[in-house]
Design a protein around this motif. Sequence first.
Motif, PDB file in Angstrom:
ATOM      1  N   ALA A  89       0.826  -1.027  -0.235  1.00 36.11           N
ATOM      2  CA  ALA A  89      -0.021   0.102  -0.017  1.00 36.11           C
ATOM      3  C   ALA A  89       0.863   1.285   0.097  1.00 36.11           C
ATOM      4  CB  ALA A  89      -0.990   0.148   1.283  1.00 36.11           C
ATOM      5  N   VAL A  90       1.960   1.311   0.906  1.00 31.74           N
ATOM      6  CA  VAL A  90       2.685   2.460   0.670  1.00 31.74           C
ATOM      7  C   VAL A  90       3.592   2.661  -0.220  1.00 31.74           C
ATOM      8  CG1 VAL A  90       5.001   3.333   1.760  1.00 31.74           C
ATOM      9  CG2 VAL A  90       3.077   2.418   3.487  1.00 31.74           C
ATOM     10  N   GLY A 134      -4.493  -0.349   2.224  1.00 26.66           N
ATOM     11  CA  GLY A 134      -4.258   0.364   3.686  1.00 26.66           C
ATOM     12  C   GLY A 134      -5.491   0.369   4.579  1.00 26.66           C
ATOM     13  N   ALA A 135      -6.633   0.466   4.102  1.00 23.94           N
ATOM     14  CA  ALA A 135      -7.716   0.426   4.773  1.00 23.94           C
ATOM     15  C   ALA A 135      -8.009  -1.083   5.341  1.00 23.94           C
ATOM     16  CB  ALA A 135      -8.959   0.872   4.033  1.00 23.94           C
ATOM     17  N   ASP A 136      -7.608  -2.284   4.550  1.00 27.50           N
ATOM     18  CA  ASP A 136      -7.747  -3.600   4.712  1.00 27.50           C
ATOM     19  C   ASP A 136      -6.793  -3.957   6.065  1.00 27.50           C
ATOM     20  OD1 ASP A 136      -9.529  -3.977   2.847  1.00 27.50           O
ATOM     21  OD2 ASP A 136      -8.156  -5.027   1.591  1.00 27.50           O
ATOM     22  N   VAL A 137      -5.492  -3.227   6.178  1.00 29.42           N
ATOM     23  CA  VAL A 137      -4.598  -3.444   7.193  1.00 29.42           C
ATOM     24  C   VAL A 137      -4.840  -2.314   8.324  1.00 29.42           C
ATOM     25  CG1 VAL A 137      -3.101  -5.097   5.746  1.00 29.42           C
ATOM     26  CG2 VAL A 137      -2.692  -2.507   6.029  1.00 29.42           C
ATOM     27  N   GLY A 138      -5.813  -1.544   8.275  1.00 30.41           N
ATOM     28  CA  GLY A 138      -5.991  -0.407   9.265  1.00 30.41           C
ATOM     29  C   GLY A 138      -5.069   0.727   9.165  1.00 30.41           C
ATOM     30  N   PHE A 139      -4.621   1.132   7.794  1.00 30.34           N
ATOM     31  CA  PHE A 139      -3.567   2.231   7.820  1.00 30.34           C
ATOM     32  C   PHE A 139      -4.301   3.027   6.875  1.00 30.34           C
ATOM     33  CE2 PHE A 139       0.158   4.056   5.781  1.00 30.34           C
ATOM     34  CZ  PHE A 139       0.525   4.859   6.656  1.00 30.34           C
ATOM     35  N   ASP A 140      -4.336   4.559   7.277  1.00 27.14           N
ATOM     36  CA  ASP A 140      -4.806   5.434   6.517  1.00 27.14           C
ATOM     37  C   ASP A 140      -3.683   6.070   5.518  1.00 27.14           C
ATOM     38  OD1 ASP A 140      -6.208   7.591   5.222  1.00 27.14           O
ATOM     39  OD2 ASP A 140      -6.772   8.645   7.539  1.00 27.14           O
ATOM     40  N   THR A 141      -3.878   6.053   4.320  1.00 25.15           N
ATOM     41  CA  THR A 141      -2.647   6.399   3.484  1.00 25.15           C
ATOM     42  C   THR A 141      -2.854   8.000   3.381  1.00 25.15           C
ATOM     43  OG1 THR A 141      -4.345   5.928   1.648  1.00 25.15           O
ATOM     44  CG2 THR A 141      -2.557   4.254   2.096  1.00 25.15           C
ATOM     45  N   ALA A 142      -3.949   8.451   3.909  1.00 27.24           N
ATOM     46  CA  ALA A 142      -4.154  10.003   3.798  1.00 27.24           C
ATOM     47  C   ALA A 142      -2.677  10.762   4.304  1.00 27.24           C
ATOM     48  CB  ALA A 142      -5.276  10.310   4.450  1.00 27.24           C
ATOM     49  N   VAL A 143      -2.274  10.022   5.430  1.00 26.36           N
ATOM     50  CA  VAL A 143      -0.960  10.612   6.025  1.00 26.36           C
ATOM     51  C   VAL A 143       0.016  10.652   4.837  1.00 26.36           C
ATOM     52  CG1 VAL A 143       0.124   8.607   6.685  1.00 26.36           C
ATOM     53  CG2 VAL A 143       0.641  10.957   7.688  1.00 26.36           C
ATOM     54  N   LEU A 144       0.127   9.844   3.883  1.00 30.32           N
ATOM     55  CA  LEU A 144       1.093   9.754   2.767  1.00 30.32           C
ATOM     56  C   LEU A 144       0.837  11.036   1.914  1.00 30.32           C
ATOM     57  CD1 LEU A 144       1.571   5.983   2.054  1.00 30.32           C
ATOM     58  CD2 LEU A 144       2.713   7.537   3.909  1.00 30.32           C
ATOM     59  N   THR A 173       7.476  12.505   8.398  1.00 25.65           N
ATOM     60  CA  THR A 173       6.384  12.300   8.840  1.00 25.65           C
ATOM     61  C   THR A 173       5.482  10.981   8.078  1.00 25.65           C
ATOM     62  OG1 THR A 173       5.701  14.532   9.193  1.00 25.65           O
ATOM     63  CG2 THR A 173       3.996  13.268   9.124  1.00 25.65           C
ATOM     64  N   ALA A 174       5.768  11.011   6.863  1.00 30.27           N
ATOM     65  CA  ALA A 174       5.178   9.997   6.240  1.00 30.27           C
ATOM     66  C   ALA A 174       5.830   8.622   6.702  1.00 30.27           C
ATOM     67  CB  ALA A 174       5.400   9.892   4.631  1.00 30.27           C
ATOM     68  N   THR A 175       7.147   8.344   6.632  1.00 35.03           N
ATOM     69  CA  THR A 175       8.037   7.104   6.872  1.00 35.03           C
ATOM     70  C   THR A 175       7.649   7.013   8.375  1.00 35.03           C
ATOM     71  OG1 THR A 175       9.635   8.120   5.716  1.00 35.03           O
ATOM     72  CG2 THR A 175      10.169   6.045   6.766  1.00 35.03           C
ATOM     73  N   ALA A 176       7.491   7.842   9.227  1.00 32.09           N
ATOM     74  CA  ALA A 176       7.289   7.500  10.745  1.00 32.09           C
ATOM     75  C   ALA A 176       5.880   6.670  10.979  1.00 32.09           C
ATOM     76  CB  ALA A 176       7.186   8.803  11.577  1.00 32.09           C
ATOM     77  N   ALA A 177       4.820   7.440  10.185  1.00 33.31           N
ATOM     78  CA  ALA A 177       3.484   6.556  10.293  1.00 33.31           C
ATOM     79  C   ALA A 177       3.667   5.308   9.760  1.00 33.31           C
ATOM     80  CB  ALA A 177       2.591   7.469   9.152  1.00 33.31           C
ATOM     81  N   ALA A 178       4.456   4.958   8.732  1.00 31.40           N
ATOM     82  CA  ALA A 178       4.326   3.608   8.162  1.00 31.40           C
ATOM     83  C   ALA A 178       5.126   2.896   9.140  1.00 31.40           C
ATOM     84  CB  ALA A 178       5.029   3.685   6.738  1.00 31.40           C
ATOM     85  N   PHE A 179       6.153   3.317   9.526  1.00 29.52           N
ATOM     86  CA  PHE A 179       7.087   2.215  10.498  1.00 29.52           C
ATOM     87  C   PHE A 179       6.080   2.108  11.809  1.00 29.52           C
ATOM     88  CE2 PHE A 179      11.622   2.390   9.947  1.00 29.52           C
ATOM     89  CZ  PHE A 179      11.711   2.214   8.391  1.00 29.52           C
ATOM     90  N   ALA A 180       5.462   3.069  12.409  1.00 37.94           N
ATOM     91  CA  ALA A 180       4.591   2.937  13.602  1.00 37.94           C
ATOM     92  C   ALA A 180       3.430   1.997  13.467  1.00 37.94           C
ATOM     93  CB  ALA A 180       4.229   4.291  14.190  1.00 37.94           C
ATOM     94  N   HIS A 181       2.933   1.924  12.232  1.00 37.67           N
ATOM     95  CA  HIS A 181       1.850   0.964  12.026  1.00 37.67           C
ATOM     96  C   HIS A 181       2.257  -0.494  12.041  1.00 37.67           C
ATOM     97  CE1 HIS A 181      -2.519   0.413  11.078  1.00 37.67           C
ATOM     98  NE2 HIS A 181      -2.034  -0.481  10.215  1.00 37.67           N
TER      99      HIS A 181
END
Length: 402
Positions: A89-90, A134-144, A173-181
């Motif tokens: 997704a990312v 992203g939605a399927d795995v609970g990640f909101d790609t809007a941050v990207l 910010t974008a990379t932090a969100a992906a790593f944190a998820h």
Amino acid sequence: MVRPCRHRLGEKLTAQWTAHLCGLCLALRGDHGQLARVVTNYDGLLISVLTEAQSGSAQAGRRTAGPCPLRGMRTASVAHGEGARLAAAVSLVLASAKMRDHVADGDGLLARGPVALAARRVAAGWDRAGARTGADVGFDTAVLLDAVDRQTGIETLAGPGTPVLTVTEPTETATAAAFAHTAVLAGRPHNAGPLAEAGRLFGRLAHLLDAVEDRETDAASGAWNPLTATGTSLVEARRLADDAVHGIRLALREVEFADAGLAHLLLVHEVRRSVDRAFGTVPVCASHGSGPHDPPPRHPHGGGNPYAGGPYGGGNPYAGGGGVPGGGSGGGGFGEFGPGPAARPPRRGFWAGCGMFWLLCCTCKLCCAKEYEGPWSREKREGCCHKCDCDGCECCCPCDGC
């Protein structure tokens, strides 16, 4: 940015690395079709690696993939599950942003109306596909997407005296969100904080090293480069890069891993080597003198990172030209580093590169050739089945006591 030699990895970690790389490729194909596989990249698979490293479900998270011509018609054990899907997704969302950026700039064939229209449709499809996965795995790609949108305004306003970290912030910010998820997917939410910090610093490094690598090329072509635009010296860039490497190491110490082996090697040792490569300080290998260019485990897509010389013009999905975090340096990074800007032959355009990619696939040169020309970058590469020439040299160091 992360390009380990198989001799530094060793047999066990090489198998894990390959499993994640092929798993990302197959996750893209399975959810989004064959064309989506071109966004497979080395650094994107770090998301899958981090998820598995925390969950410790290496065997449960594997499946046997059928024969693939890009693996020399061999089967393989590949990673699958939510980590690979998050990585997919990312990769899709950031690749679509890069493609739209090239359309906006009118690069190559994309300056032609019909070609630009087709590219916009592909990019829009990848946006939707990435958002669905992203939605399927609970990640909101809007941050990207928000990071992509903010980058344009930041670059427009940046000038001499602007802190370069202001320019790298959307990437961070974008990379932090992906790593944190990945902590959420692994069922270890307490890891989200330190992983976000590691991701933020990794994004900073990706942006900085991309700018360093392309500094001379951008100056010659008149392209926007964050270091040049802000008046940041190479000395200051190196200081910031070294601080980020140290910060990643400290952040990872706070993460609870089930099996930290591969994640530690990639995010501590290989990241440090990436900094040395970018600044030209990699020690020469004792046995064959090619330390800065140790070949990584190869994958179907030539250099393993289609962002590097691929349709998106740079290895860093966050980098390379207004509108995409990473700036206009056009880069080789989220990242991949080669012999240096001056040695790069002219790149092929997007569609010409696509045609050459499929020709290389159909003739099995991607996996079997001793050497072939990258479809987009035109750099010399080895087939993924060709023997790595690192031969246990002295540069293949162990954990050096961290």
